[in-house]
Design an enzyme around this catalytic site. Structure first.
Site, PDB file in Angstrom:
ATOM      1  N   ARG A   5       1.029  -1.307  -0.036  1.00 37.07           N
ATOM      2  CA  ARG A   5       0.071  -0.073  -0.173  1.00 37.07           C
ATOM      3  C   ARG A   5       0.945   1.161   0.075  1.00 37.07           C
ATOM      4  NH1 ARG A   5      -2.917  -3.619   3.319  1.00 37.07           N
ATOM      5  NH2 ARG A   5      -4.893  -4.220   2.363  1.00 37.07           N
ATOM      6  N   ARG A  37       8.758 -10.578  -1.380  1.00 34.63           N
ATOM      7  CA  ARG A  37       8.422 -10.989  -2.671  1.00 34.63           C
ATOM      8  C   ARG A  37       9.624 -11.698  -3.307  1.00 34.63           C
ATOM      9  NH1 ARG A  37       3.213 -11.422  -2.912  1.00 34.63           N
ATOM     10  NH2 ARG A  37       1.782  -9.549  -2.456  1.00 34.63           N
TER      11      ARG A  37
END
Length: 247
Positions: A91, A185
């Site tokens: 975000r 990630r």
């Protein structure tokens, strides 16, 4: 409707990034006003090696909030909509993504998962379905246009487009957000596509700003152990439970 390859390009990063972070970190521990040293930083009176060493040392202590002052902007193509849905869950970032409302997808590119691509029968069925989707999209769009709905044709026809549809996106993240992004990630547990993209982004960041990103990557690479539960660990590093066993 060809298969599309991943491409990651750095568009921009904050100018005078090292000097800015040095000044930001120094302000936390310096009684004076760092704006007074700013001209000295810009004209090279304080060596970059000294700045880099100072920033790296403070980062190692766990004080990382000042690195939010520097950001990177990437242009990325050749990722699926499935991948982009994962990315935008981070975000603290800014995103500008190619719109399926305004861009006609008559010649939709797509992404094939490696596990499907390496099995001939699976690849054949996947590609056949992509052709079916492409045909359905074109037919629906033409029907809508003929019915006087041209202004909304893309918007409504896109409902048949798959997760595999290729998309393009511009991403801006500050360094702290990028480090967190790489922690998650670049991990082996991350989905293959977003991990591949993160690895390319990290490679660029390490080249452009080693003082910050030299230790970037999956969480285990920074911690020296895997923070995941035993059943999720990939085996590259011992889990914390394994490290503390017998203590």
């Amino acid at each position: 409707m060809p298969e599309k390859d991943l491409r990651v390009e750095l568009l921009s990063m904050t100018p005078n990034a090292l000097e800015l972070l040095y000044a930001s970190f120094r302000q936390c521990y310096h009684a004076g006003f760092v704006a007074d040293m700013w001209p000295r930083l810009l004209n090279g009176e304080i060596e970059k090696e000294k700045q880099s060493a100072f920033v790296s040392k403070i980062l190692e202590s766990g004080h990382d909030s000042p690195i939010e002052h520097v950001s990177f902007t990437f242009a990325i193509e050749g990722i699926s909509r499935a991948c982009s849905h994962q990315i935008v869950r981070h975000r603290i970032a800014s995103y500008s993504q190619q719109s399926q409302r305004y861009v006609t997808e008559n010649d939709m590119d797509y992404i094939i998962p490696p596990a499907i691509a390496k099995i001939p029968a699976a690849r054949e069925r996947f590609e056949k379905f992509m052709e079916e989707v492409g045909s359905a999209y074109k037919d629906l769009r033409e029907i809508l246009v003929d019915a006087g709905r041209e202004a909304k044709a893309n918007e409504d026809a896109r409902f048949v487009l798959p997760q595999a549809a290729e998309t393009k996106i511009v991403i801006t993240m500050n360094c702290r957000s990028l480090m967190h992004f790489f922690n998650l990630r670049c991990c082996q547990r991350a989905q293959w596509e977003v991990r591949k993209m993160a690895d390319k982004m990290l490679k660029i960041c390490k080249e452009e700003f080693p003082a910050i990103f030299q230790h970037g990557g999956a969480s285990c690479e920074q911690l020296g152990y895997c923070p995941e539960a035993d059943r999720f660990a990939c085996g590259r590093y011992p889990t914390l439970k394994e490290l503390t066993k017998g203590e």
